[in-house]
Scaffold this active site. Sequence first.
Site, PDB file in Angstrom:
ATOM      1  N   GLY A 290       0.829  -1.207   0.000  1.00 49.55           N
ATOM      2  CA  GLY A 290       0.000   0.000   0.000  1.00 49.55           C
ATOM      3  C   GLY A 290       0.859   1.250   0.000  1.00 49.55           C
ATOM      4  O   GLY A 290       2.093   1.159   0.048  1.00 49.55           O
ATOM      5  N   ASP A 291       0.210   2.394  -0.111  1.00 50.11           N
ATOM      6  CA  ASP A 291       0.880   3.712  -0.109  1.00 50.11           C
ATOM      7  C   ASP A 291       1.856   3.866  -1.272  1.00 50.11           C
ATOM      8  O   ASP A 291       2.830   4.608  -1.189  1.00 50.11           O
ATOM      9  CB  ASP A 291       1.663   3.944   1.207  1.00 50.11           C
ATOM     10  CG  ASP A 291       0.850   3.604   2.422  1.00 50.11           C
ATOM     11  OD1 ASP A 291      -0.308   4.020   2.478  1.00 50.11           O
ATOM     12  OD2 ASP A 291       1.374   2.912   3.319  1.00 50.11           O
TER      13      ASP A 291
ATOM     14  N   GLY B 292       1.319   5.242  -4.040  1.00 49.23           N
ATOM     15  CA  GLY B 292       1.051   6.440  -4.847  1.00 49.23           C
ATOM     16  C   GLY B 292      -0.039   6.168  -5.876  1.00 49.23           C
ATOM     17  O   GLY B 292      -0.114   6.810  -6.913  1.00 49.23           O
ATOM     18  N   LYS B 293      -0.925   5.205  -5.543  1.00 52.36           N
ATOM     19  CA  LYS B 293      -2.003   4.839  -6.472  1.00 52.36           C
ATOM     20  C   LYS B 293      -2.923   6.016  -6.753  1.00 52.36           C
ATOM     21  O   LYS B 293      -3.404   6.184  -7.869  1.00 52.36           O
ATOM     22  CB  LYS B 293      -2.845   3.691  -5.891  1.00 52.36           C
ATOM     23  CG  LYS B 293      -2.099   2.398  -5.729  1.00 52.36           C
ATOM     24  CD  LYS B 293      -2.952   1.351  -5.043  1.00 52.36           C
ATOM     25  CE  LYS B 293      -3.358   1.702  -3.640  1.00 52.36           C
ATOM     26  NZ  LYS B 293      -2.261   1.816  -2.673  1.00 52.36           N
TER      27      LYS B 293
ATOM     28  N   ASN C  86      -9.912   2.849   5.285  1.00 51.37           N
ATOM     29  CA  ASN C  86      -8.537   2.618   5.756  1.00 51.37           C
ATOM     30  C   ASN C  86      -7.546   2.978   4.657  1.00 51.37           C
ATOM     31  O   ASN C  86      -6.350   2.995   4.873  1.00 51.37           O
ATOM     32  CB  ASN C  86      -8.327   1.156   6.195  1.00 51.37           C
ATOM     33  CG  ASN C  86      -8.859   0.152   5.188  1.00 51.37           C
ATOM     34  OD1 ASN C  86      -9.503   0.514   4.219  1.00 51.37           O
ATOM     35  ND2 ASN C  86      -8.591  -1.102   5.416  1.00 51.37           N
TER      36      ASN C  86
ATOM     37  N   GLY D 203      -5.919   5.696   1.988  1.00 52.44           N
ATOM     38  CA  GLY D 203      -5.718   7.142   2.042  1.00 52.44           C
ATOM     39  C   GLY D 203      -5.094   7.578   0.745  1.00 52.44           C
ATOM     40  O   GLY D 203      -3.981   7.192   0.431  1.00 52.44           O
ATOM     41  N   HIS D 204      -5.826   8.330  -0.035  1.00 50.70           N
ATOM     42  CA  HIS D 204      -5.292   8.772  -1.317  1.00 50.70           C
ATOM     43  C   HIS D 204      -5.008  10.251  -1.249  1.00 50.70           C
ATOM     44  O   HIS D 204      -5.898  11.037  -0.979  1.00 50.70           O
ATOM     45  CB  HIS D 204      -6.292   8.501  -2.435  1.00 50.70           C
ATOM     46  CG  HIS D 204      -6.542   7.053  -2.626  1.00 50.70           C
ATOM     47  ND1 HIS D 204      -5.541   6.178  -2.948  1.00 50.70           N
ATOM     48  CD2 HIS D 204      -7.658   6.335  -2.521  1.00 50.70           C
ATOM     49  CE1 HIS D 204      -6.050   4.969  -3.042  1.00 50.70           C
ATOM     50  NE2 HIS D 204      -7.322   5.040  -2.778  1.00 50.70           N
TER      51      HIS D 204
ATOM     52  N   ARG E 166     -22.886 -13.498   6.692  1.00 56.48           N
ATOM     53  CA  ARG E 166     -24.214 -13.315   6.082  1.00 56.48           C
ATOM     54  C   ARG E 166     -25.222 -12.640   7.001  1.00 56.48           C
ATOM     55  O   ARG E 166     -26.406 -12.935   6.989  1.00 56.48           O
ATOM     56  CB  ARG E 166     -24.760 -14.661   5.577  1.00 56.48           C
ATOM     57  CG  ARG E 166     -23.903 -15.207   4.459  1.00 56.48           C
ATOM     58  CD  ARG E 166     -24.184 -16.633   4.177  1.00 56.48           C
ATOM     59  NE  ARG E 166     -23.837 -17.462   5.304  1.00 56.48           N
ATOM     60  CZ  ARG E 166     -24.033 -18.763   5.373  1.00 56.48           C
ATOM     61  NH1 ARG E 166     -24.594 -19.389   4.366  1.00 56.48           N
ATOM     62  NH2 ARG E 166     -23.679 -19.439   6.433  1.00 56.48           N
TER      63      ARG E 166
ATOM     64  N   GLN F   5      -5.011  -0.189  -0.661  1.00 57.78           N
ATOM     65  CA  GLN F   5      -3.948  -0.980  -0.028  1.00 57.78           C
ATOM     66  C   GLN F   5      -3.034  -1.590  -1.105  1.00 57.78           C
ATOM     67  O   GLN F   5      -2.915  -1.022  -2.167  1.00 57.78           O
ATOM     68  CB  GLN F   5      -4.525  -2.058   0.908  1.00 57.78           C
ATOM     69  CG  GLN F   5      -5.209  -1.501   2.149  1.00 57.78           C
ATOM     70  CD  GLN F   5      -6.692  -1.302   1.978  1.00 57.78           C
ATOM     71  OE1 GLN F   5      -7.339  -2.076   1.310  1.00 57.78           O
ATOM     72  NE2 GLN F   5      -7.220  -0.266   2.569  1.00 57.78           N
TER      73      GLN F   5
ATOM     74  N   THR G  66      -3.538   8.248   6.256  1.00 59.46           N
ATOM     75  CA  THR G  66      -4.738   8.084   7.078  1.00 59.46           C
ATOM     76  C   THR G  66      -4.416   8.246   8.556  1.00 59.46           C
ATOM     77  O   THR G  66      -5.143   8.896   9.289  1.00 59.46           O
ATOM     78  CB  THR G  66      -5.352   6.683   6.822  1.00 59.46           C
ATOM     79  OG1 THR G  66      -5.671   6.597   5.445  1.00 59.46           O
ATOM     80  CG2 THR G  66      -6.607   6.458   7.629  1.00 59.46           C
TER      81      THR G  66
ATOM     82  N   ASP H 222      12.017  10.234  -7.924  1.00 66.25           N
ATOM     83  CA  ASP H 222      12.730  11.472  -7.577  1.00 66.25           C
ATOM     84  C   ASP H 222      13.351  11.416  -6.183  1.00 66.25           C
ATOM     85  O   ASP H 222      14.367  12.046  -5.924  1.00 66.25           O
ATOM     86  CB  ASP H 222      11.764  12.669  -7.655  1.00 66.25           C
ATOM     87  CG  ASP H 222      10.508  12.465  -6.806  1.00 66.25           C
ATOM     88  OD1 ASP H 222       9.834  11.431  -7.008  1.00 66.25           O
ATOM     89  OD2 ASP H 222      10.215  13.311  -5.939  1.00 66.25           O
TER      90      ASP H 222
END
Length: 425
Positions: free
Chosen positions: A14-15, A17-18, A40, A42-43, A146, A227, A303, A336
């Site tokens: 995760g994280d 940079g999606k 959960n 965080g973008h 269910r 994620q 997040t 970078d």
Amino acid sequence: MAAKNRVVVGLQWGDEGKGKIVDLLARQASIVARFQGGNNAGHTLVVDGKTLVLHLVPSGILHANITCAIGNGVVVDPEVLLKELDALADRGHTIHPKQLLVAEGAHVILPFHRQLDGAREASLGDQKIGTTGRGIGPTYEDKIARRGLRMSIFVDDERRRNHIAALLPEKNRQIENWYGQAPLTIDEIEAWAKPLAARLAPYVTDTPAVLHQATQAGQSILFEGAQGTFLDVDHGTYPYVTSSNTIAGAACAGTGVGPTQIHQVIGVTKAYTTRVGAGPFPSAMTEEEEAKLRKIGGEFGATTGRPRRCGWFDAALVRRAVLLNGATDLALTKLDILSGYPALQICTHYADGCAPTSAEALAKALPVYETVPGWTEDISGVRTWADLPINCQRYVQRIEALVGAPATLLSVGPGRDEVIHRSVL
Ligand code: GDP
């Protein structure tokens, strides 16, 4: 032009940079759909120099001509969703129900899910999983058992009250008897739920039907994963995982679109590795190296603000992720950040043929490193492959060769345009 449906997923923990990559590719889609997870994720988006962190609303929301969909595979905290819509409105982006579709089949996070999540994690002490405590795990548990509350019922006052009233005695027994906390009353929960349901109702719809119509009309859909691959409940480093499937295949189950309708899978990976929460991390750096990279790379959770653990690029991990997702392309981010390192390490494989199959396997994995020369130039202003320093090109090519997929997008800064396209995506 024929529809080109793409899935964007994280290839690490995760994280990656999606958010930025989705935001970039969203321009070519008519619909952006989230298919799993909850708030959960965080973008972080940087638009016109301003930062906006979204947890639940798909990243394409800032494009007025794009429809965003929250698929049935997502778990939704109605309070959080509405707060995000309010924050967007404050920035001048008022979201119309036609612009954001919430699946009738998406499961709803209720106050007792949040309470149980926090209480459970606290009771685990050293054994804690590292969840964000937002009720996501307990909501998925109820879904699989269910007995969960779906959006279609949440927005119907009578059915919602009856459903919650039926669930509550068992939840309260756990809250009171097991965790020693104060029980919740149906009236309390209803006082919270009713106004939220009234506001959300216009957004709730048959999202699969909308996606099918779009595909038939030749429109393109971008599926946004949250994620990363090694947080997948089946293929990740179980039990240090999230409660849903995060791999590209989940885009189908989590939205109701068939696998034959997916044309491209873009795996997002950082040019190094980070991990939040507990669990094994083979290519971890020394404390000193980690502190340096964390600072330059701003490696703190979007997040939770938790410091992320940092490590060298782990090709053994990403190679497996490419296969698990069927990734056709890589989007390599934060290149970078590596400027100025005299030399870089790449974990090419683990000793003794060990593979990243489970938490136990990774805990034993001994990374084997290759040292490659770094580059000193600031590359954040570079927009073409040819202008990248030769050692940076070699670093990218080495990664491509090791993981088995072409890096068609290179990200060299947080901004939307700080990117190098190596082929037309
Ligand atoms: P996500 O959950 O995968 O979208 O990732 P996050 O948003 O948590 O983390 C990505 C962070 O890195 C955000 O602060 C982005 O603005 C930033 N970012 C993304 N790509 C790049 C890049 O290529 N270079 C730099 N310096 N920052 C980037």
